[in-house]
Scaffold this active site. Structure first.
Site, short mmCIF file in Angstrom:
data_model
loop_
_atom_site.label_atom_id
_atom_site.label_comp_id
_atom_site.label_asym_id
_atom_site.label_seq_id
_atom_site.Cartn_x
_atom_site.Cartn_y
_atom_site.Cartn_z
N ASP A 216 68.26 -69.75 -57.51
CA ASP A 216 69.07 -69.27 -56.38
C ASP A 216 70.37 -68.79 -56.99
OD1 ASP A 216 70.79 -68.83 -54.31
OD2 ASP A 216 70.14 -70.54 -53.12
N LYS A 259 77.35 -62.49 -51.17
CA LYS A 259 78.38 -63.34 -51.80
C LYS A 259 78.88 -62.64 -53.07
CE LYS A 259 76.20 -66.49 -49.04
NZ LYS A 259 75.07 -66.15 -48.16
N1 PM9 Z 1 75.09 -69.09 -47.52
C1 PM9 Z 1 77.22 -69.65 -46.64
O1 PM9 Z 1 78.09 -69.49 -45.79
C2 PM9 Z 1 75.72 -68.18 -45.27
C3 PM9 Z 1 74.77 -68.80 -44.32
S1 PM9 Z 1 74.80 -70.52 -44.08
C4 PM9 Z 1 76.21 -70.80 -43.28
O2 PM9 Z 1 77.38 -70.39 -47.62
C5 PM9 Z 1 72.75 -70.10 -50.88
C6 PM9 Z 1 73.25 -70.95 -51.99
C7 PM9 Z 1 73.61 -69.71 -49.87
C8 PM9 Z 1 73.09 -68.92 -48.79
C9 PM9 Z 1 73.90 -68.56 -47.69
C10 PM9 Z 1 71.71 -68.56 -48.83
C11 PM9 Z 1 71.12 -67.73 -47.74
C12 PM9 Z 1 70.93 -68.97 -49.86
N2 PM9 Z 1 71.46 -69.74 -50.87
O3 PM9 Z 1 72.80 -66.10 -45.71
O4 PM9 Z 1 70.41 -65.50 -45.83
O5 PM9 Z 1 74.88 -70.07 -49.92
O6 PM9 Z 1 72.04 -64.17 -47.09
O7 PM9 Z 1 71.54 -66.44 -47.82
C13 PM9 Z 1 75.95 -68.97 -46.52
P1 PM9 Z 1 71.72 -65.50 -46.53
#
Ligand code: PM9
Length: 459
Positions: A216, A259
């Site tokens: 990831d 990100k």
């Molecule tokens: N992370 C974050 O704010 C957005 C959604 S949850 C509040 O941290 C990891 C390590 C992440 C992540 C999303 C995803 C999913 C996968 N792995 O939001 O679908 O931090 O693009 O990615 C959020 P997506």
């Protein structure tokens, strides 16, 4: 490198005006949002530290790339540019674009997991674990114990504990472990990196057991920066070189490009194995779109290719992490308990310590995030018992040791003065912390309950 302060390697070209609300307006807004910061309208927010996902500022070069969008249904030239950039910077041979990270997690989980499997990982992430569970697997946490201790200053709290991995193999056998999910800069641990040594060890371990390593890589550049700063032997390596090396030690990756790579939307699943790629192409057409755009517009793929290149620049990473260290250090100086060491994308407040009078079953981190919003219009997010959810077998709440509020910093968006206001408002909340009330659910969604759950105060 020259010693100087972390000032940004860019200047501001366009601004978005913000609304400043009154405390009465914010009290009403949070009540209407059921004490859930995800349910606030962004117009009612002053400094938005909910997440670093999709809300970064794109550079002029990324905006220029948007104008180069080739929106052909099939074979867009932007796809090939993005795919080749991923190969060059992240080492993976094949790329399947998805609308965001969870789209990649869905496809990955459906291909690799069979009912009854176990997927070990260095701490859970909400959407990642859910897709593993939906595909029939059980997630097993194999991160080192220090990661669960907010006060431990271990420099690589994202590391995997190989004793835990060995124990899992002993208990269930290698045939029930389709892959290991290794996250760089572990979000739920507080934005904590794993070391290169640990990743190399993982590669050896998985070669020995013939188990795939899936990365990831959502915040891989931040992890690489910490390796450069903290790990012996990497001080002279560039972030770009370290990122490449980390990726090349793994077999496949899921990425939320919202990100590190600084686009507003997008993600991908990448791998080196052609059979795996063929299967992923078979699924992407069902859930996302044709294999040369997945869930993305041509223009977004172009902006992503540029964002990847910008994300691994040493100057960029120094300012990125420097800003978070600035915020964290000011909070520490003011006596606010936070997760240590300071993370790569956010500062995490220790709600257990700040609201010691509220039991975990009354959601202290959620109550703290609401109180900070009311104080100043700064929006943050709960990362504790609500995010952890319920065990899929027993229906019981998971009870994580970490009960945190995340002040997440979008990339290239806020100034040092915004960080100062954030510190002031947390300090002000601390002064009347004993008056903050616990919460109870009035609506609890079945999955990912932190997104849309609603609460009221416990009297
Ligand atoms: N992370 C974050 O704010 C957005 C959604 S949850 C509040 O941290 C990891 C390590 C992440 C992540 C999303 C995803 C999913 C996968 N792995 O939001 O679908 O931090 O693009 O990615 C959020 P997506």
């Amino acid at each position: 490198m020259e010693k100087r302060s972390w000032a940004e390697p860019y200047k501001i070209k366009m601004v978005e005006l913000l609304k400043i609300t009154t405390i009465e307006e914010r009290k009403n807004a949070i009540k209407e949002a059921g004490f859930n910061t995800f349910l606030l309208k962004s117009d009612d927010v002053y400094i938005d530290l909910l997440t670093d996902s999709g809300c970064g500022a794109m550079s002029d070069k990324q905006w220029a790339a948007i104008m180069l969008g080739d929106e052909s249904y099939a074979g867009s030239r932007n796809f090939y540019h993005m795919r080749d950039t991923i190969s060059e910077y992240y080492s993976y041979k094949y790329t399947v674009p998805t609308h965001q990270g969870r789209g990649a997690e869905n496809i990955l989980s459906q291909i690799l997991i069979k009912e009854g499997d176990y997927v070990p990982g260095n701490m859970y992430f909400t959407t990642t674990r859910l897709h593993q569970e939906l595909a029939g697997a059980t997630f097993v946490d194999v991160i080192i114990d220090e990661a669960h201790d907010a006060s431990s200053e271990h420099p690589f709290k994202g590391n995997i504990d190989f004793n835990k991995l060995d124990k899992l193999v002993e208990e269930v056998g290698v045939e029930r472990i389709p892959y290991i999910c290794v996250a760089t800069c572990v979000n739920m641990a507080g934005g904590q990196p794993l070391s290169m040594e640990n990743m190399i060890q993982l590669r050896d371990w998985s070669n020995w057991h013939n188990i795939k390593v899936v990365h990831d890589m959502t915040r891989v550049a931040e992890n690489a920066y910490f390796i450069q700063q903290r790990e012996e032997g990497y001080g002279d390596a560039t972030v770009k070189e370290i990122v490449y090396k980390l990726c090349s030690l793994t077999d496949a990756a899921t990425m939320s490009s919202k990100k590190d790579a600084m686009v507003n939307i997008g993600g991908f699943l990448a791998m080196n194995d052609q059979e795996f790629y063929d299967k992923a192409c078979g699924l992407v057409v069902i859930y996302e779109g044709l294999h040369t755009y997945g869930g993305m517009a041509g223009r977004d793929m172009e902006a992503l290719a540029v964002g990847i290149k910008e994300s691994v620049q040493d100057d960029h990473m120094r300012a990125r992490v420097g800003q978070i260290e600035y915020l964290g250090q000011k909070l520490l100086d003011a006596g606010v308990p936070i997760v240590k060491p300071i993370g790569g994308h956010a500062v995490f407040l220790d709600a257990r310590k700040i609201l010691g009078h509220i039991p975990q079953e009354q959601y202290p981190a959620q109550a703290l995030a609401s109180a900070i919003y009311v104080e100043s219009g700064v929006r943050s997010m709960e990362r504790g018992i609500i995010s952890a959810g319920r065990n899929k077998e027993t229906g019981e709440n998971y009870q994580p040791r970490l009960e945190l509020v995340r002040l997440t910093i979008p990339r290239r968006v806020y100034t040092q003065a915004h960080m100062d206001v954030t510190v002031e408002s947390v300090v002000q909340v601390m002064q009347h912390a004993n008056q903050i009330k616990g919460l109870k659910f009035t609506y609890e969604p079945e999955v990912l309950r932190f997104f849309m759950g609603k609460f009221e105060e416990v009297e």
